[in-house]
Design a protein around this motif. Structure first.
Motif, PDB file in Angstrom:
ATOM      1  N   ASP A 232      46.554  37.927  38.910  1.00  0.00           N
ATOM      2  CA  ASP A 232      46.128  36.564  39.260  1.00  0.00           C
ATOM      3  C   ASP A 232      45.444  36.503  40.625  1.00  0.00           C
ATOM      4  O   ASP A 232      44.530  35.705  40.831  1.00  0.00           O
ATOM      5  CB  ASP A 232      47.337  35.610  39.262  1.00  0.00           C
ATOM      6  CG  ASP A 232      47.788  35.257  37.846  1.00  0.00           C
ATOM      7  OD1 ASP A 232      46.913  35.053  36.983  1.00  0.00           O
ATOM      8  OD2 ASP A 232      49.004  35.188  37.615  1.00  0.00           O
ATOM      9  N   ILE A 233      45.918  37.313  41.544  1.00  0.00           N
ATOM     10  CA  ILE A 233      45.273  37.348  42.879  1.00  0.00           C
ATOM     11  C   ILE A 233      43.867  37.937  42.742  1.00  0.00           C
ATOM     12  O   ILE A 233      42.898  37.408  43.303  1.00  0.00           O
ATOM     13  CB  ILE A 233      46.111  38.193  43.874  1.00  0.00           C
ATOM     14  CG1 ILE A 233      47.544  37.662  43.991  1.00  0.00           C
ATOM     15  CG2 ILE A 233      45.402  38.260  45.235  1.00  0.00           C
ATOM     16  CD1 ILE A 233      47.691  36.294  44.598  1.00  0.00           C
ATOM     17  N   TYR A 234      43.746  39.028  41.972  1.00  0.00           N
ATOM     18  CA  TYR A 234      42.425  39.652  41.778  1.00  0.00           C
ATOM     19  C   TYR A 234      41.482  38.696  41.048  1.00  0.00           C
ATOM     20  O   TYR A 234      40.270  38.722  41.271  1.00  0.00           O
ATOM     21  CB  TYR A 234      42.550  40.980  41.024  1.00  0.00           C
ATOM     22  CG  TYR A 234      43.435  41.979  41.741  1.00  0.00           C
ATOM     23  CD1 TYR A 234      43.392  42.093  43.135  1.00  0.00           C
ATOM     24  CD2 TYR A 234      44.340  42.784  41.046  1.00  0.00           C
ATOM     25  CE1 TYR A 234      44.224  42.990  43.810  1.00  0.00           C
ATOM     26  CE2 TYR A 234      45.167  43.680  41.715  1.00  0.00           C
ATOM     27  CZ  TYR A 234      45.111  43.771  43.092  1.00  0.00           C
ATOM     28  OH  TYR A 234      45.929  44.653  43.753  1.00  0.00           O
ATOM     29  N   ALA A 235      42.043  37.857  40.168  1.00  0.00           N
ATOM     30  CA  ALA A 235      41.226  36.891  39.428  1.00  0.00           C
ATOM     31  C   ALA A 235      40.664  35.788  40.331  1.00  0.00           C
ATOM     32  O   ALA A 235      39.781  35.037  39.929  1.00  0.00           O
ATOM     33  CB  ALA A 235      42.043  36.263  38.305  1.00  0.00           C
ATOM     34  N   MET A 236      41.181  35.698  41.558  1.00  0.00           N
ATOM     35  CA  MET A 236      40.600  34.783  42.556  1.00  0.00           C
ATOM     36  C   MET A 236      39.618  35.539  43.456  1.00  0.00           C
ATOM     37  O   MET A 236      39.113  34.979  44.415  1.00  0.00           O
ATOM     38  CB  MET A 236      41.697  34.169  43.432  1.00  0.00           C
ATOM     39  CG  MET A 236      42.809  33.439  42.712  1.00  0.00           C
ATOM     40  SD  MET A 236      42.265  32.050  41.712  1.00  0.00           S
ATOM     41  CE  MET A 236      41.817  30.849  42.977  1.00  0.00           C
ATOM     42  N   ASN A 237      39.395  36.811  43.169  1.00  0.00           N
ATOM     43  CA  ASN A 237      38.577  37.695  44.011  1.00  0.00           C
ATOM     44  C   ASN A 237      39.239  37.937  45.362  1.00  0.00           C
ATOM     45  O   ASN A 237      38.554  38.110  46.378  1.00  0.00           O
ATOM     46  CB  ASN A 237      37.167  37.113  44.195  1.00  0.00           C
ATOM     47  CG  ASN A 237      36.142  38.196  44.471  1.00  0.00           C
ATOM     48  OD1 ASN A 237      36.301  39.344  44.040  1.00  0.00           O
ATOM     49  ND2 ASN A 237      35.081  37.846  45.188  1.00  0.00           N
ATOM     50  N   GLY A 238      40.567  37.967  45.357  1.00  0.00           N
ATOM     51  CA  GLY A 238      41.306  38.194  46.590  1.00  0.00           C
ATOM     52  C   GLY A 238      41.877  39.597  46.673  1.00  0.00           C
ATOM     53  O   GLY A 238      41.806  40.374  45.717  1.00  0.00           O
ATOM     54  N   THR A 239      42.446  39.903  47.831  1.00  0.00           N
ATOM     55  CA  THR A 239      43.166  41.154  48.036  1.00  0.00           C
ATOM     56  C   THR A 239      44.647  40.828  48.044  1.00  0.00           C
ATOM     57  O   THR A 239      45.096  40.003  48.847  1.00  0.00           O
ATOM     58  CB  THR A 239      42.788  41.769  49.402  1.00  0.00           C
ATOM     59  OG1 THR A 239      41.382  41.964  49.435  1.00  0.00           O
ATOM     60  CG2 THR A 239      43.496  43.098  49.628  1.00  0.00           C
ATOM     61  N   ALA A 240      45.403  41.442  47.138  1.00  0.00           N
ATOM     62  CA  ALA A 240      46.850  41.197  47.111  1.00  0.00           C
ATOM     63  C   ALA A 240      47.477  41.878  48.317  1.00  0.00           C
ATOM     64  O   ALA A 240      47.115  43.013  48.665  1.00  0.00           O
ATOM     65  CB  ALA A 240      47.446  41.739  45.816  1.00  0.00           C
ATOM     66  N   THR A 241      48.419  41.183  48.970  1.00  0.00           N
ATOM     67  CA  THR A 241      48.988  41.738  50.199  1.00  0.00           C
ATOM     68  C   THR A 241      50.521  41.825  50.182  1.00  0.00           C
ATOM     69  O   THR A 241      51.085  42.786  50.681  1.00  0.00           O
ATOM     70  CB  THR A 241      48.553  40.890  51.420  1.00  0.00           C
ATOM     71  OG1 THR A 241      48.751  39.503  51.115  1.00  0.00           O
ATOM     72  CG2 THR A 241      47.092  41.126  51.751  1.00  0.00           C
TER      73      THR A 241
END
Lengths: 351, 351
Positions: free
Chosen positions: A87-96
């Motif tokens: 879900d984080i990648y689906a926002m184009n984010g970096t999971a931390t």
């Protein structure tokens, strides 16, 4: 990598709630600069500076989302993390960071939970996320895992579901249907085993399918890949419930229609052959199977040349005006309306 | 405020998973500037600018943490939020957002979940937090609620458990033991009701106790109060498991000992009288009862004049060097070692 080491058994009550948390998380040392304080206080403290924060949460419930008859606990821990990172990648984010809470009945020995946490730890290592907190409690029945994932992104990089435009191309990562068919194979083997516990299943030809079901990988690579290609998706979503349902989400949020082309839907040869064996329509599986954790996104047609020929990416259709509706264009050039189908409402297509 | 409006019943399956989430969260509109995107995408997006992010998570499980025989669902929703916000306040932060995930069996009609979410919504309104996401899934038995709370604070304002110094004063907000005794009263009434369903309990004298158990309030006011008083605690924790256990946490994290004074422990008169009625030692209840969601913190002796006489704050003891141990000094001037006791391991004190 995923060996089973359940030899001795310690009863949960021997450790108590505090002892259990300490015991299970003793190897979880934070690695990221943004993790100021992880486990060990009332709450974790993070420093994202001026990036935006992305938050996603999912519950996995025994008997609903997984069956411990064929889901090893280490895989389950790994998968629980993947479902959220996706879900984080689906926002184009970096999971931390992630928090992990479990409710567990006393029938699980401590060693079983160690396996579960070993999977969580492996996932956090490979995906470079810190485990920063959680809660461990007893349940009156079964196992339940609740994971919350945090991520970061620059404001201008975040991709929502609602940004698609008419004529944008619909692009898919990887291939579809394998996770669902892996589940079908495992369910069948469980029935065989029940009937004859001495049967020795030969599952070699199903390896890819079973791996996609038991040990899915979230597409951490796609954000950086698109950045390299200088493509910013106009909308994005991950495939957790099946392609059809996700396309409908993108269309509704972006107030558009879509056409997808049956012949373009990427299927692994193992999916095609197992669908023949099970006498199921492989397109229907791709549309409704779910749990693939691939990413579905839209890009401007102007960006087509940048992604053309990339082995990770397949153009499967395009967005249309809303009043044109949402359709699958079959190999026989029929236009069938897309319908969101739940996991259990699979039917054979009549065409 | 907390009326029960469970009249008609809709089966959960009539709405389906997506319908249910939409239905339950349709009134949750984000209010805070830091909430960029709440419910409705793969993940929520937040903008904390250059503040630090605080994250806490807790699970509440039916049959373990609550009993629906006397816990109305609206109160349960409210309490599930409080439990988490309390952890954010214990870091001296401002709570800003929550995610709420529930696993629920089909025995609950939609209207029951509406009650639960009404409590969540009320809490989020009163405490000024946005509900930014969650997951709703079925369970094979019972109800389970997982809440993750996010908050913010300036780096220099955050208070950890490990900052106390020897000779710092131990300060407590509010009073202790009422939530635990409220539970005892409710458990007793449940047994009475089982034996005679027609009995009409008179619970007026227990109102405060029952309210502390069923509708606890997190100490949102303490952070701003201390700021006004120009006091920054050196360490802080919330009282979820009982005073004794929380003091031990502060001591261990800060590598110190502590003395607390029995005569200083704040008890409401209703707690004293119900403890007499139940023939339980009220000090033991304060030490081990839990669920008070008050804050326990340490301050430098230099700050004593700033908090002196404040009706919300009571000095109950002081920190010592680690080798002096952790003790309760009784009214009879005996020194008894503090022991972390679980919820169920209550014993009468021998002194």
């Amino acid at each position: 990598m995923f060996e089973n080491s359940q030899e001795s058994k310690t009863n949960l009550s021997e450790l108590g709630e505090f002892g259990l948390i300490d015991h299970l998380t003793k190897n979880f040392s934070p690695k990221l600069e943004s993790t100021i304080k992880a486990i060990g206080d009332d709450a974790a403290v993070l420093n994202f500076e001026n990036k935006q924060t992305i938050v996603s949460t999912d519950l996995l419930v025994e008997g609903v989302h997984f069956d411990l008859a064929y889901m090893p606990l280490k895989h389950l821990g790994y998968k629980a993390v993947m479902v959220n990172l996706s879900d984080i990648y689906a926002m184009n984010g970096t999971a931390t960071q992630i928090t992990v809470s479990i409710a567990v009945s006393n029938r699980f020995p401590v060693q079983a939970l160690e396996e579960l946490y070993a999977g969580i730890q492996l996932a956090s290592k490979i995906y470079n996320v810190d485990v920063i907190g959680g809660d461990t409690t007893s349940s009156t029945s079964g196992l339940m895992i609740s994971v919350t994932a945090l991520g970061i992104a620059e404001k201008e990089d975040i991709v929502y579901r609602d940004g698609a435009k008419a004529n944008d191309l619909l692009v898919l990562t990887g291939d579809l249907g394998a996770a669902y068919m892996g589940l079908q194979v495992l369910e069948r083997e469980k029935e065989v085993f029940k009937a004859n516990p001495n049967s020795q299943p030969d599952l070699d030809q199903y390896t890819y399918l079973i791996e996609r079901q038991l040990k899915p990988e979230a597409r951490k690579d796609i954000g950086p890949l698109l950045k390299d290609l200088e493509v910013k998706p106009t909308s994005m979503i991950d495939i957790s419930d099946g392609l059809s349902s996700e396309i409908i989400h993108l269309c509704k949020k972006s107030k558009l229609g879509a056409n997808i082309f049956e012949e373009k839907i990427p299927l692994d040869p193992a999916v095609i052959s197992v669908c023949e064996e099970f006498e199921i329509d492989s397109t229907m599986i791709a549309l409704s199977g779910g749990e693939d954790y691939e990413l579905l996104f839209t890009i401007s047609q102007d960006d087509y040349d940048k992604i053309k020929g990339n082995p990770h990416l397949t153009v499967i259709g395009h967005m249309t005006e809303e009043n044109e509706g949402m359709h699958l264009v079959t190999r026989a050039n029929q236009k069938l309306p897309l319908i969101a189908r739940g996991w259990n409402s699979m039917e054979n297509r009549e065409d």
